[in-house]
Write an enzyme that holds these catalytic residues in place. Structure first.
Site, PDB file in Angstrom:
ATOM      1  N   ASN A 175     -10.055   0.004   0.844  1.00  0.00           N
ATOM      2  CA  ASN A 175      -8.436   0.023   0.536  1.00  0.00           C
ATOM      3  C   ASN A 175      -8.394  -0.475  -0.889  1.00  0.00           C
ATOM      4  O   ASN A 175      -8.368  -1.641  -1.153  1.00  0.00           O
ATOM      5  CB  ASN A 175      -8.240  -0.660   1.771  1.00  0.00           C
ATOM      6  CG  ASN A 175      -6.726  -0.831   1.773  1.00  0.00           C
ATOM      7  OD1 ASN A 175      -5.982  -0.487   0.687  1.00  0.00           O
ATOM      8  ND2 ASN A 175      -5.970  -1.338   2.765  1.00  0.00           N
ATOM      9  N   CYS A 177       0.778  -1.261   0.171  1.00  0.00           N
ATOM     10  CA  CYS A 177      -0.027  -0.150   0.139  1.00  0.00           C
ATOM     11  C   CYS A 177       0.997   1.180   0.056  1.00  0.00           C
ATOM     12  O   CYS A 177       0.391   2.371  -0.162  1.00  0.00           O
ATOM     13  CB  CYS A 177      -0.939  -0.112   1.132  1.00  0.00           C
ATOM     14  SG  CYS A 177      -2.073  -1.530   1.191  1.00  0.00           S
ATOM     15  N   HIS A 213      -2.864   7.261   2.433  1.00  0.00           N
ATOM     16  CA  HIS A 213      -3.211   6.036   1.899  1.00  0.00           C
ATOM     17  C   HIS A 213      -4.744   5.846   2.904  1.00  0.00           C
ATOM     18  O   HIS A 213      -4.963   6.191   3.974  1.00  0.00           O
ATOM     19  CB  HIS A 213      -2.277   4.885   2.411  1.00  0.00           C
ATOM     20  CG  HIS A 213      -2.870   3.294   2.274  1.00  0.00           C
ATOM     21  ND1 HIS A 213      -3.429   3.109   1.062  1.00  0.00           N
ATOM     22  CD2 HIS A 213      -3.069   2.352   3.119  1.00  0.00           C
ATOM     23  CE1 HIS A 213      -3.924   1.790   1.234  1.00  0.00           C
ATOM     24  NE2 HIS A 213      -3.586   1.353   2.356  1.00  0.00           N
TER      25      HIS A 213
END
Ligand code: COA
Length: 307
Positions: free
Chosen positions: A262, A108, A232
């Site tokens: 996500n 990520c 993020h």
């Protein structure tokens, strides 16, 4: 030596999966998912190649460039369509690019690592680089596992970086990796994503705060100077905890996880695009971009928008 970010593009699948829809097959609820994560719905579908290609084409159009202008394609992805070949050459082919193309996997934090890689490539003679973050996480989710199924989703975002000898948008970077935490968030070959959510949460807040502080210091500014934080998008509570520790009000943070979940390497460009669509990106403003993920990896950068 300068880097200008001259174009952005995004792509998400059409298919929206709401929390209520997940609750039909999983022992979960819209209330639990919303309260614990901030996610209300997510997009599912496509592939790293199809989503990445669309986002890349849109970023190129946004920058006013054609395919022959691009010297290098860097794709951040945790979920390449195949182990070999890398997905970047397939995206390059689909877009009509003839330049070198490679994948970067930093989970990520991938988009941030790809930006850093592109910065280095510009320093060694390339003039224009396309950076894409594209993920097909849903392929690696066990849809009977409520721990992961409520979190992960698909999407892509892209940016064009151009060499400019006269100034730079990228003021500082702070990147890190700690492989001793590798087992906290994994996806084995042929398996599915698994995670120790609580420990990932704790470490995520810690590394976002420390890398952000380092990036701010290197840029010579303080948290007060930031107009925007583009984090993020993993969990709203992680964003809240990190911004609070940095002394930044949540009103300065960009949040899109309520709509997209996500999306790993795609989440920061998706958040940027949302901020720009809402008139929140202004020339001369400072922004903090910050990400963390499996590895564990993390990265923060301070950007000063020139356009
Ligand atoms: N739906 C309903 N209940 C759930 C659930 C779900 N999807 N997942 C867990 N639960 C239950 C648990 O079983 C537990 O029940 P119990 O109290 O009866 O034991 C309760 O909810 C609390 O679970 P817990 O794991 O303590 O929740 P949490 O507040 O830690 O939230 C995460 C879980 C995964 C949302 C959170 O830890 C997190 O976001 N971690 C970081 C994730 C992340 O950022 N990952 C990506 C990194 S890039």
């Amino acid at each position: 030596m300068g880097v200008r970010i001259t174009g952005w593009g995004t792509a998400v699948p059409d298919r929206i999966v709401t929390n209520d829809e997940l609750s039909l097959t999983l022992d979960t609820s819209d209330q639990w998912i919303t309260e614990r994560t901030g996610i209300r719905e997510r997009r599912i579908g496509g592939s790293a190649m199809t989503l990445g290609t669309l986002a890349g084409e849109r970023a190129l159009a946004d920058a006013g460039l054609s395919t022959s202008d691009i010297d290098f394609l860097v794709l951040a992805t945790t979920t390449p369509d195949r182990i070999a070949p890398a997905t970047a050459p397939m995206i390059a082919n689909a877009m009509g690019l003839t330049c070198p193309a490679m994948d970067v996997n930093a989970a990520c934090a991938g988009f941030m690592y790809a930006l850093r890689t592109a910065q280095g490539l510009l320093e060694t003679g390339n003039k224009k680089i396309l950076v894409i973050g594209a993920e097909h996480l849903s392929r690696w989710v066990d849809w009977t596992d409520r721990n992961m199924a409520v979190l992960l989703a698909d999407g892509a975002g892209a940016a064009v970086l151009e060499y400019d000898p006269d100034g730079t948008d990228l003021l500082s970077f702070s990147l890190g990796a700690d492989g001793s935490a590798a087992d906290l968030l994994t996806c084995e070959h042929g398996g599915f994503f698994e995670m120790d959510g609580k420990e990932v949460f704790r470490r995520a807040v810690r590394v976002v705060v420390s890398s952000a502080e380092e990036a701010l210091k290197e840029a010579g500014i303080t948290a007060d100077d930031l107009a925007l934080v583009i984090p993020h998008q993993a969990n709203l509570r992680i964003i809240q905890a990190a911004t609070q520790r940095l002394g930044i009000e949540m009103s300065r943070a960009v949040v899109v996880l309520d709509r997209y979940g996500n999306t790993s390497s795609a989440s920061i460009p998706l958040a940027f695009a949302d901020a720009r669509d809402n008139g929140r990106v202004k020339a001369g403003d400072y922004a903090l971009l910050t990400g963390f993920g499996a590895g564990m990896t993390w990265a923060s950068a301070v950007v000063k928008w020139s356009r």
